[in-house]
Design a protein around this motif. Sequence first.
Motif, PDB file in Angstrom:
ATOM      1  N   PRO A   6      58.518  44.493  53.467  1.00 45.57           N
ATOM      2  CA  PRO A   6      58.039  45.451  54.313  1.00 45.57           C
ATOM      3  C   PRO A   6      57.142  45.349  55.643  1.00 45.57           C
ATOM      4  O   PRO A   6      57.530  46.012  56.613  1.00 45.57           O
ATOM      5  CB  PRO A   6      57.020  46.071  53.470  1.00 45.57           C
ATOM      6  N   ALA A   7      56.672  44.239  55.867  1.00 43.44           N
ATOM      7  CA  ALA A   7      56.127  43.761  57.081  1.00 43.44           C
ATOM      8  C   ALA A   7      57.107  43.658  58.284  1.00 43.44           C
ATOM      9  O   ALA A   7      57.202  43.910  59.391  1.00 43.44           O
ATOM     10  CB  ALA A   7      55.134  42.500  57.078  1.00 43.44           C
ATOM     11  N   ALA A  29      60.790  45.677  62.587  1.00 46.38           N
ATOM     12  CA  ALA A  29      62.099  46.042  63.016  1.00 46.38           C
ATOM     13  C   ALA A  29      62.204  47.289  63.409  1.00 46.38           C
ATOM     14  O   ALA A  29      62.613  47.996  64.302  1.00 46.38           O
ATOM     15  CB  ALA A  29      62.834  45.759  62.025  1.00 46.38           C
ATOM     16  N   ASP A  30      61.270  48.333  62.607  1.00 47.89           N
ATOM     17  CA  ASP A  30      61.393  49.616  63.139  1.00 47.89           C
ATOM     18  C   ASP A  30      60.748  50.193  64.234  1.00 47.89           C
ATOM     19  O   ASP A  30      60.958  51.093  64.693  1.00 47.89           O
ATOM     20  CB  ASP A  30      60.624  50.495  61.972  1.00 47.89           C
ATOM     21  N   LEU A  67      60.953  48.082  66.975  1.00 50.42           N
ATOM     22  CA  LEU A  67      61.906  47.738  68.084  1.00 50.42           C
ATOM     23  C   LEU A  67      62.730  48.771  68.572  1.00 50.42           C
ATOM     24  O   LEU A  67      63.233  49.825  67.902  1.00 50.42           O
ATOM     25  CB  LEU A  67      62.789  46.594  67.480  1.00 50.42           C
ATOM     26  N   TRP A  68      63.363  48.787  69.674  1.00 50.09           N
ATOM     27  CA  TRP A  68      64.634  49.444  70.049  1.00 50.09           C
ATOM     28  C   TRP A  68      65.925  49.102  69.380  1.00 50.09           C
ATOM     29  O   TRP A  68      66.265  48.362  69.289  1.00 50.09           O
ATOM     30  CB  TRP A  68      64.794  49.202  71.750  1.00 50.09           C
ATOM     31  N   LYS A  69      66.350  50.201  68.849  1.00 50.83           N
ATOM     32  CA  LYS A  69      67.711  50.119  67.908  1.00 50.83           C
ATOM     33  C   LYS A  69      68.675  49.853  68.725  1.00 50.83           C
ATOM     34  O   LYS A  69      68.973  50.619  69.723  1.00 50.83           O
ATOM     35  CB  LYS A  69      67.840  51.553  67.239  1.00 50.83           C
ATOM     36  N   GLY A  70      69.195  48.878  68.547  1.00 49.04           N
ATOM     37  CA  GLY A  70      70.465  48.537  69.338  1.00 49.04           C
ATOM     38  C   GLY A  70      70.390  47.405  70.067  1.00 49.04           C
ATOM     39  O   GLY A  70      71.102  46.783  70.713  1.00 49.04           O
ATOM     40  N   SER A  71      68.880  46.959  70.295  1.00 53.40           N
ATOM     41  CA  SER A  71      68.834  45.705  71.247  1.00 53.40           C
ATOM     42  C   SER A  71      69.073  44.555  70.267  1.00 53.40           C
ATOM     43  O   SER A  71      69.244  44.601  69.243  1.00 53.40           O
ATOM     44  CB  SER A  71      67.222  45.568  71.393  1.00 53.40           C
ATOM     45  N   TYR A  76      68.988  43.825  66.266  1.00 54.26           N
ATOM     46  CA  TYR A  76      70.044  43.366  65.381  1.00 54.26           C
ATOM     47  C   TYR A  76      69.882  42.102  64.539  1.00 54.26           C
ATOM     48  O   TYR A  76      70.143  42.129  63.522  1.00 54.26           O
ATOM     49  CB  TYR A  76      71.406  43.325  66.234  1.00 54.26           C
ATOM     50  N   LEU A  77      69.473  41.209  65.294  1.00 55.75           N
ATOM     51  CA  LEU A  77      69.115  39.915  64.530  1.00 55.75           C
ATOM     52  C   LEU A  77      68.042  40.056  63.468  1.00 55.75           C
ATOM     53  O   LEU A  77      68.397  39.473  62.489  1.00 55.75           O
ATOM     54  CB  LEU A  77      68.694  38.891  65.717  1.00 55.75           C
TER      55      LEU A  77
END
Length: 118
Positions: free
Chosen positions: A48-49, A54-55, A57-61, A65-66
Amino acid sequence: MSAAPAPATEAIQAALDRATDLGRATGTIEQLQTLADELRGHVRALLPAAQAHADRLWKGSREWYLLVSRIGNARRATETRTAPAGVLEAHVRVQLLAMDCRWLLSEYGSAPAPRADT
């Protein structure tokens, strides 16, 4: 003066130490399965952490992705419930779970102790 590690961190580190020790020795399938189950619980507690990070971060960066790919791999590893075909497969599972657990612990710190019913 540093603070003592959280109990969950100590339990995770103890499981990682056992995974390292079993990697150098011949363990039984039962020992390896028990350790794999324990590591799965630790990975589940730490995920969860990582997901929360990840949540944010800019989706698509590339970084997003990694990270979500690594999280997805770790999550799928915790869902594997089939019995290993042999000692080698059991060793490999333990080492892969330990690798995920080490990564999560180093990147996202301690987590609450896993619940016994999971």
